[in-house]
Structures are given as structure tokens and as C-alpha cells.
Design a protein around this motif. Structure first.
Motif, PDB file in Angstrom:
ATOM      1  N   ASP A 166       6.317 -30.645  55.825  1.00 62.19           N
ATOM      2  CA  ASP A 166       7.225 -29.794  55.058  1.00 62.19           C
ATOM      3  C   ASP A 166       8.400 -29.367  55.930  1.00 62.19           C
ATOM      4  OD1 ASP A 166       5.636 -29.971  52.817  1.00 62.19           O
ATOM      5  OD2 ASP A 166       4.451 -28.200  53.334  1.00 62.19           O
ATOM      6  N   ARG A 181       6.124 -20.667  49.121  1.00 58.67           N
ATOM      7  CA  ARG A 181       5.766 -22.027  48.733  1.00 58.67           C
ATOM      8  C   ARG A 181       6.666 -23.029  49.431  1.00 58.67           C
ATOM      9  NH1 ARG A 181       8.666 -20.739  43.807  1.00 58.67           N
ATOM     10  NH2 ARG A 181      10.474 -22.108  43.572  1.00 58.67           N
ATOM     11  N   ASN A 182       6.172 -24.258  49.539  1.00 60.96           N
ATOM     12  CA  ASN A 182       6.964 -25.307  50.175  1.00 60.96           C
ATOM     13  C   ASN A 182       8.048 -25.794  49.224  1.00 60.96           C
ATOM     14  OD1 ASN A 182       5.037 -26.440  48.455  1.00 60.96           O
ATOM     15  ND2 ASN A 182       5.020 -28.376  49.566  1.00 60.96           N
ATOM     16  N   TYR A 183       9.217 -26.048  49.777  1.00 63.70           N
ATOM     17  CA  TYR A 183      10.365 -26.467  48.978  1.00 63.70           C
ATOM     18  C   TYR A 183      10.280 -27.959  48.704  1.00 63.70           C
ATOM     19  CZ  TYR A 183      15.172 -27.733  47.833  1.00 63.70           C
ATOM     20  OH  TYR A 183      16.284 -28.246  47.226  1.00 63.70           O
ATOM     21  N   VAL A 184      10.550 -28.341  47.448  1.00 67.18           N
ATOM     22  CA  VAL A 184      10.530 -29.749  47.038  1.00 67.18           C
ATOM     23  C   VAL A 184      11.834 -30.049  46.340  1.00 67.18           C
ATOM     24  CG1 VAL A 184       9.372 -31.507  45.661  1.00 67.18           C
ATOM     25  CG2 VAL A 184       8.024 -29.746  46.808  1.00 67.18           C
ATOM     26  N   LEU A 190       7.258 -35.945  42.112  1.00 71.55           N
ATOM     27  CA  LEU A 190       6.313 -34.846  42.291  1.00 71.55           C
ATOM     28  C   LEU A 190       4.866 -35.316  42.326  1.00 71.55           C
ATOM     29  CD1 LEU A 190       7.925 -32.163  39.952  1.00 71.55           C
ATOM     30  CD2 LEU A 190       8.239 -32.491  42.399  1.00 71.55           C
ATOM     31  N   ARG A 195       1.918 -29.683  46.560  1.00 68.76           N
ATOM     32  CA  ARG A 195       2.549 -28.377  46.363  1.00 68.76           C
ATOM     33  C   ARG A 195       1.632 -27.283  46.917  1.00 68.76           C
ATOM     34  NH1 ARG A 195       6.781 -27.895  43.069  1.00 68.76           N
ATOM     35  NH2 ARG A 195       7.037 -26.092  44.431  1.00 68.76           N
ATOM     36  N   THR A 196       2.212 -26.401  47.725  1.00 66.48           N
ATOM     37  CA  THR A 196       1.473 -25.301  48.329  1.00 66.48           C
ATOM     38  C   THR A 196       2.146 -23.989  47.965  1.00 66.48           C
ATOM     39  OG1 THR A 196       0.880 -26.735  50.185  1.00 66.48           O
ATOM     40  CG2 THR A 196       0.541 -24.384  50.471  1.00 66.48           C
ATOM     41  N   GLN A 197       1.342 -22.990  47.612  1.00 62.77           N
ATOM     42  CA  GLN A 197       1.877 -21.696  47.197  1.00 62.77           C
ATOM     43  C   GLN A 197       0.930 -20.591  47.645  1.00 62.77           C
ATOM     44  OE1 GLN A 197       3.955 -21.257  43.303  1.00 62.77           O
ATOM     45  NE2 GLN A 197       2.333 -19.794  42.838  1.00 62.77           N
ATOM     46  N   THR A 276       9.548 -26.525  40.016  1.00 60.22           N
ATOM     47  CA  THR A 276       8.407 -26.044  39.241  1.00 60.22           C
ATOM     48  C   THR A 276       8.563 -26.354  37.764  1.00 60.22           C
ATOM     49  OG1 THR A 276       8.165 -24.263  40.826  1.00 60.22           O
ATOM     50  CG2 THR A 276       7.034 -24.012  38.740  1.00 60.22           C
ATOM     51  N   THR A 279       8.060 -29.998  37.030  1.00 59.12           N
ATOM     52  CA  THR A 279       6.691 -30.482  37.173  1.00 59.12           C
ATOM     53  C   THR A 279       5.982 -30.495  35.824  1.00 59.12           C
ATOM     54  OG1 THR A 279       6.629 -29.581  39.395  1.00 59.12           O
ATOM     55  CG2 THR A 279       4.528 -30.095  38.364  1.00 59.12           C
TER      56      THR A 279
END
Length: 393
Positions: A166, A181-184, A190, A195-197, A276, A279
Motif C-alpha cells: 500500500d 483505510r488503504n487508498y485505492v 478492485l 481493501r483494509t479498513q 468505495t 466497488t
């Protein structure tokens, strides 16, 4: 400029040089009447670091030792690699170094670091000056609406859940919680990322003042570096920020001796929650495609699917068979006509006199197939005894 750093403070200075090396490749040194400033800037100009060492940090301090002008101090730029060579092992430096002398050689234009170690060992490093100028960044930290003070342990444990790949992290700050959270990026698939939050409550922080709900995104490389710096010195971390697009300021200080400012640029308000929202839309679109594909396949072979589903609903057996009639819908017609009917054209044959087709059952192969044969006798197996029983029986 000429100053002496006592042994315990040499370790702090060494760790400062190492964290600044994570930000930039050049080190700006400036001496003022009451302090020494160390600054650096990364190549993308998105991360800036400044560490201020007050006069009481040194055992001896003279900011214009080699200058006759009382208002003139040292302003120079040196290579960060040369500074790292001087402070190679900050962990054990306080146990080896008794005193550090920093001075400017005006004749050769070199900055001299002289380490006086135990057992009379003296190490001298001559660092060439690249430029005679100072650097200053413009930012504010006092008039911002959002201010958070926390132990570095909270952020460090939260980042432990993120992937090492990340690059950026997003903070969604509100009066109820801090969401990390990690930026995507929106252009990334996706389905190929994780995804981490992490949700942190305000009660976890030492001080939590949020004047306006804000979402900011900044780089993880520099963030991890400043967290490691705060952990090594066992000091809390202060976060001051405004809105998305304005820089976020991280402060680490011990009150009177030194103060470190780490300024990280935040991204524009364009992709804070875009990933988000996309997704869910992509997932719904994928589900619709799968449903349409399943319905098309069911419409093509309704009789076959019904027979197979009936077989699956029955009790399972070791040898399961599919009725021959299940395949009739696919093999009855050959070029639009029934096979073998031409052999009986012109003959008056009742349907009862037509011999039935031979039946066959397709059976699933199994490693235990032979055990279920009627002629199987386990006594007929030829066995070779490699080791006889020890008992008399």
C-alpha cells in the motif's frame, strides 16, 4: 558555528538523521541564535521535515563561532548520504560516543563531525558543503480546526493490518470516529486488491478535537518513518490538519529540548470515497452478468438440467448412475431426423414388436470398485509378509 552534543543526546541526533533520510536526499543545516534547524524535502515536494534542536540540547553552543557578524550563522546544504555515514548505528551510539563536536571549517568549506568515543578513540568526518543556502516551508499548525494527540502505538498497530504494498492511506475523521483505510485508485481493478479498513474511537486518543468532518489522503512511506521516530523516542504524536488538499502536520516534541515537524501533502478531494462507491456498483454488475449467463444456459438445456438436479437430490451412493433418458434430448435428432427409422419404412410393425434398446449405466470409477464385486474374495489376494508376528498366536 561550533557546538558540542553530550553522549545521551547523540543517539537522538542520530535517529533524527535517519528519519530525515526517509524523506529527502539532501540535508539543510541552519544555525540561529538559540537553536539549530535541520530540514529536508523529498523529490516530489510532497513531504517536508524540520527538526529544531534548542540551545539546551547542547553542552556548548556558539552559532557564529567563525564569523565576525553577530547576526550571521551557518546556512548550508550537505548530502544526506554523507550524514548517514557519520551516524551509522543510532541504537548503540549512546554507549560508544562520549561527546560529539560539530563545527564549520571556513577554509575548506566543510562541515566537520568529530566523535569522541570511549577508550580515547576519535572519529572525524569531513562533509563537503554543496550549497550555502537555507530552505523554508510555509504551513500552519495553530489555526487548524482538527487536532489529534495520540500515542504512536495506536497508529502503528492500525498500520499492521495494511499490506506492505500500500502506497497511501486515507483518514476519514468525524466527531464520532476516525476511519483509516488503504487508498485505492479508481482505475485499478478492485477484484485484484485487498481493501483494509480500521475504525478507531475518540476515546483511544489522548486528545481528539475535530471542528469539521474531513477526509485526507497522504503517503504511507513517510508516515511509517515518523511513527518509527516517535516510537524510538517514546513520545506522543500530534496531528494538525484542515481540509483535503491542505497539508497535514505531524509533530513530535519533548517540550523543551527539541521539536520535529513532518508536513505531508494531501490529495485533492476527488477520490476520497470513489473507490468505495464503485466497488458496490461493480459487484452488482458482476452478479447480474452471472445471473444472465446462468439463465441462458438453463434455457438451452432445460430437460438435461432437470434430470441432473433430480439425480443430485436423491440419496448418494458409491456408484451413482445417470439415466440414459437424460441424454435423449441431445442425441435423438441427427440432421433433423430420427436415426434407424428408415430401416422400418413400408413395414407394418407395431410399437410393441420393436425390440427395446439395450440399456447401459454409466458408473463413476472408484478406488474401492473391486471390493464391491460379487466374485471378490480377500483370501485370494497374494500377500508378501515382510515381518512376522512376534506373538506365538
Amino acid at each position: 558555528m561550533k557546538c558540542h552534543v553530550p553522549g545521551p543526546n547523540v543517539k537522538v541526533l542520530a535517529r533524527t538523521i535517519h528519519v530525515l533520510a526517509r524523506f529527502g536526499d539532501e540535508l539543510y543545516v541552519e544555525s540561529l541564535a538559540d537553536c539549530i534547524l535541520l530540514r529536508t524535502l523529498n523529490a516530489a515536494e510532497s513531504a517536508y521535515a524540520m527538526v529544531k534542536f534548542n540551545k539546551n540540547f547542547f553542552s556548548y553552543f556558539n552559532y557564529n563561532y567563525y564569523s565576525g557578524d553577530d547576526s550571521e550563522g551557518l546556512k548550508c546544504k550537505i548530502s544526506m548520504k554523507s550524514a548517514l555515514n557519520t551516524f551509522k548505528s543510532p541504537t548503540h551510539m549512546d554507549k560508544q560516543v562520549e561527546n560529539l563536536e560539530i563545527k564549520l571549517d571556513s577554509e575548506t568549506c566543510k562541515l566537520i563531525f568529530q566523535l569522541k568515543c570511549k577508550h580515547g578513540i576519535v572519529k572525524t568526518h569531513y562533509v563537503s558543503i554543496l550549497d550555502s543556502k537555507a530552505m523554508q516551508a510555509v504551513y500552519t499548525k495553530d489555526l487548524v480546526p482538527n487536532r489529534i494527540t495520540s500515542s504512536q502505538r495506536i497508529f502503528t498497530e492500525a498500520l499492521g493490518n495494511f499490506q506492505s504494498s500500500d502506497d497511501q492511506v486515507t483518514l476519514e475523521v468525524s466527531t464520532q470516529s476516525l476511519l483509516m483505510r488503504n487508498y485505492v485508485d479508481a482505475s485499478v481493478d478492485l477484484y485484484k486488491i485487498i481493501r483494509t479498513q480500521v475504525n478507531i474511537k475518540p476515546s483511544e486518543f489522548e486528545s481528539y478535537v475535530v471542528g469539521s468532518d474531513t477526509t485526507i489522503t497522504f503517503t504511507l512511506k513517510e508516515f511509517r518513518a515518523l511513527l518509527a521516530f516517535a516510537e524510538a523516542l517514546s513520545l506522543p504524536l500530534q496531528l494538525h490538519f484542515e481540509v483535503t488538499g491542505k497539508p497535514a502536520v505531524f509533530i513530535v516534541h519533548n517540550g523543551s529540548t527539541f521539536e520535529a515537524h513532518f508536513v505531508l501533502a494531501t490529495s485533492k478531494p476527488d477520490t476520497a470515497t470513489q473507490a468505495t462507491s464503485q466497488t458496490s456498483s461493480r459487484v452488482d454488475k458482476k452478479r447480474k452478468e452471472n445471473c444472465n449467463h446462468f439463465n441462458e444456459n438453463s434455457a438451452k438445456k432445460p430437460h438435461l438440467d432437470n434430470e441432473i438436479s433430480n439425480c443430485l437430490n436423491e440419496d448418494s451412493h458409491l456408484f451413482s448412475s445417470i439415466p440414459e433418458e437424460a441424454f435423449c434430448s441431445e442425441r435423438l435428432l441427427v440432421n433433423g431426423s430420427l436415426p434407424h427409422i428408415k430401416d422400418f419404412v413400408g413395414q407394418n410393425i407395431d410399437s410393441e414388436d420393436i425390440p427395446a434398446s439395450p440399456t447401459s449405466r454409466i458408473k463413476i470409477k472408484s478406488v474401492f470398485k473391486r471390493c464391491f464385486e460379487s466374485t471378490f474374495d480377500p483370501k485370494n489376494l497374494q500377500r508378501v509378509i515382510l515381518a512376522e508376528n512376534s506373538d506365538s498366536e
